[in-house]
Write an enzyme that holds these catalytic residues in place. Structure first.
Site, mmCIF file in Angstrom:
data_model
loop_
_atom_site.group_PDB
_atom_site.id
_atom_site.type_symbol
_atom_site.label_atom_id
_atom_site.label_comp_id
_atom_site.label_asym_id
_atom_site.label_seq_id
_atom_site.Cartn_x
_atom_site.Cartn_y
_atom_site.Cartn_z
ATOM 1 N N LYS A 176 32.668 47.129 22.342
ATOM 2 C CA LYS A 176 31.581 47.751 23.113
ATOM 3 C C LYS A 176 31.526 49.273 22.949
ATOM 4 O O LYS A 176 30.453 49.867 23.021
ATOM 5 C CB LYS A 176 31.702 47.382 24.594
ATOM 6 N N ASP B 261 25.262 44.654 31.520
ATOM 7 C CA ASP B 261 26.255 44.001 32.393
ATOM 8 C C ASP B 261 25.996 44.290 33.880
ATOM 9 O O ASP B 261 26.012 43.385 34.714
ATOM 10 C CB ASP B 261 27.677 44.463 32.033
HETATM 11 P P1 NDP Z 1 39.411 46.324 31.731
HETATM 12 O O1 NDP Z 1 40.626 45.951 30.965
HETATM 13 O O2 NDP Z 1 38.525 47.401 31.227
HETATM 14 O O3 NDP Z 1 39.857 46.752 33.217
HETATM 15 C C1 NDP Z 1 40.767 45.980 33.936
HETATM 16 C C2 NDP Z 1 40.850 46.477 35.383
HETATM 17 O O4 NDP Z 1 41.693 45.561 36.100
HETATM 18 C C3 NDP Z 1 41.492 47.857 35.533
HETATM 19 O O5 NDP Z 1 40.888 48.501 36.617
HETATM 20 C C4 NDP Z 1 42.963 47.504 35.828
HETATM 21 O O6 NDP Z 1 43.629 48.508 36.568
HETATM 22 C C5 NDP Z 1 42.776 46.286 36.692
HETATM 23 N N1 NDP Z 1 43.941 45.393 36.708
HETATM 24 C C6 NDP Z 1 44.424 44.649 35.695
HETATM 25 N N2 NDP Z 1 45.462 43.892 36.102
HETATM 26 C C7 NDP Z 1 45.654 44.183 37.418
HETATM 27 C C8 NDP Z 1 46.576 43.739 38.395
HETATM 28 N N3 NDP Z 1 47.520 42.836 38.115
HETATM 29 N N4 NDP Z 1 46.460 44.225 39.652
HETATM 30 C C9 NDP Z 1 45.508 45.135 39.944
HETATM 31 N N5 NDP Z 1 44.611 45.603 39.066
HETATM 32 C C10 NDP Z 1 44.673 45.133 37.807
HETATM 33 O O7 NDP Z 1 38.621 44.947 31.934
HETATM 34 P P2 NDP Z 1 37.047 44.759 32.208
HETATM 35 O O8 NDP Z 1 36.627 45.780 33.189
HETATM 36 O O9 NDP Z 1 36.322 44.661 30.923
HETATM 37 O O10 NDP Z 1 36.991 43.280 32.855
HETATM 38 C C11 NDP Z 1 37.478 43.059 34.173
HETATM 39 C C12 NDP Z 1 37.138 41.656 34.640
HETATM 40 O O11 NDP Z 1 35.732 41.477 34.700
HETATM 41 C C13 NDP Z 1 37.668 40.536 33.747
HETATM 42 O O12 NDP Z 1 38.164 39.493 34.587
HETATM 43 C C14 NDP Z 1 36.450 40.079 32.990
HETATM 44 O O13 NDP Z 1 36.553 38.698 32.625
HETATM 45 C C15 NDP Z 1 35.356 40.287 34.031
HETATM 46 N N6 NDP Z 1 34.030 40.482 33.438
HETATM 47 C C16 NDP Z 1 33.047 39.580 33.750
HETATM 48 C C17 NDP Z 1 31.786 39.711 33.235
HETATM 49 C C18 NDP Z 1 30.737 38.707 33.589
HETATM 50 O O14 NDP Z 1 29.679 38.680 32.939
HETATM 51 N N7 NDP Z 1 30.957 37.885 34.589
HETATM 52 C C19 NDP Z 1 31.426 40.836 32.332
HETATM 53 C C20 NDP Z 1 32.522 41.759 32.094
HETATM 54 C C21 NDP Z 1 33.768 41.557 32.629
HETATM 55 P P3 NDP Z 1 44.361 49.750 35.851
HETATM 56 O O15 NDP Z 1 43.295 50.769 35.600
HETATM 57 O O16 NDP Z 1 45.355 50.184 36.834
HETATM 58 O O17 NDP Z 1 44.967 49.207 34.574
#
Ligand code: NDP
Length: 274
Positions: A65, A102
């Site tokens: 992306k 999105d």
């Molecule tokens: P990113 O990897 O960019 O971000 C992940 C986020 O999750 C960060 O804020 C990270 O925090 C946090 N995180 C990860 N693990 C943990 C944990 N164990 N406890 C607390 N916080 C945690 O991922 P995306 O933003 O791209 O995607 C996030 C979710 O959204 C996914 O589940 C994805 O499947 C879903 N999604 C759904 C879409 C849809 O169309 N329904 C579209 C896009 C995404 P930190 O910054 O501290 O690492």
């Protein structure tokens, strides 16, 4: 026939061909939509090959992306704010327009579900790519307050500053984000790893509505937490997936498909999968 595709790595799991195939049937649009696996170091080549073969537009998924943003000759405002492109549309001059649908897909789904966004106190959990894409469309709905809470506080703070001119947005630590929110949206990938967030029940009130961007056959850990608290309005992100596709389809074809029948058949397809 006009060609479209979803490009990613991996790509086998993508539901986009199913969704766009149903949209095309529903609207009578003649188009072909395929999955394209791009090598991790070969996104630009895959994209230019696709354009040479007659590609008119594509969806972009993990991990391309940001590269799509860099390759687009022109960006929509929401793509620029999101810092990522999930939709490319070939223009008459042969250049790519980059968009990000999105967040609009999320808002379409929240509206479909009857979430009252205007005047609401919203808690957004997570500050990754999905949160960044959601913020401008969410703030455009004029919530009273939007708090971004993230495990890494600095990322939430960065988003609050970046989007500060668009509305009342602030950041908070994930373990103490505040109390009594009307709407809680989980954009962390914690559910993906089957991990629970250590949230205090005080973040909710009895009428709080919750939404997990993650989706799948099973209830997510976050939605199970909300069920155990007795919250009635709990939804996963499958409708957001269909909503972002509907926005892409509209950009490419100028026709708005009806999300609901496609969401119903996609849900049935996922539930039937073994
Ligand atoms: P990113 O990897 O960019 O971000 C992940 C986020 O999750 C960060 O804020 C990270 O925090 C946090 N995180 C990860 N693990 C943990 C944990 N164990 N406890 C607390 N916080 C945690 O991922 P995306 O933003 O791209 O995607 C996030 C979710 O959204 C996914 O589940 C994805 O499947 C879903 N999604 C759904 C879409 C849809 O169309 N329904 C579209 C896009 C995404 P930190 O910054 O501290 O690492």
């Amino acid at each position: 026939m006009d060609r479209y595709a979803v490009i990613g790595h991996p790509i086998k799991h993508s539901q986009s061909p199913f969704i766009h195939g149903r949209f095309a049937e529903q609207t009578g649009e003649q188009l072909d939509y395929q999955r394209l696996l791009a090598p991790l170091d070969g996104f630009a080549d895959t994209l230019s090959h696709f354009a040479r073969e007659g590609g008119k537009g594509c969806n972009i998924t993990v991990p391309f992306k940001t590269q799509a943003l860099e390759l687009a000759a022109e960006l929509t405002e929401r793509a620029r704010l999101a810092g990522a492109v999930n939709t490319l549309h070939l223009q008459a001059d042969g250049r790519w327009l980059g968009d990000n649908t999105d967040g609009a897909g999320l808002v379409l789904d929240l509206r479909r579900l009857g979430f009252p966004l205007a005047g609401a106190r919203i808690l957004l959990l997570g500050a990754g790519g999905a949160a960044r894409g959601a913020l401008a469309p969410l703030l455009a709905e004029q919530p009273a307050q939007l708090v971004v809470a993230n495990r890494t506080r600095a990322r939430a703070e960065e988003l609050a500053q970046h989007f500060g001119r668009l509305g009342n947005i602030s950041s908070a630590p994930l373990d103490t984000p505040g109390t009594g929110f009307d709407i809680i949206i989980n954009s962390t990938s914690a559910s993906l790893q089957g991990e629970a967030l250590s949230l205090d029940a005080a973040v909710c009130h009895p009428g709080t509505r919750v939404y997990d961007m993650m989706y799948g056959r099973e209830e997510t850990v976050f939605l199970a937490w909300a069920r155990e608290l007795g919250l009635e309005h709990r939804h996963d992100g499958l409708g957001m997936l269909v909503g972002q596709a509907a926005e892409s389809f509209y950009l490419w074809r100028g026709v708005r498909p009806d999300m609901m029948p496609v969401l119903t058949s996609l849900r049935a397809k996922l539930e039937a999968a073994t």
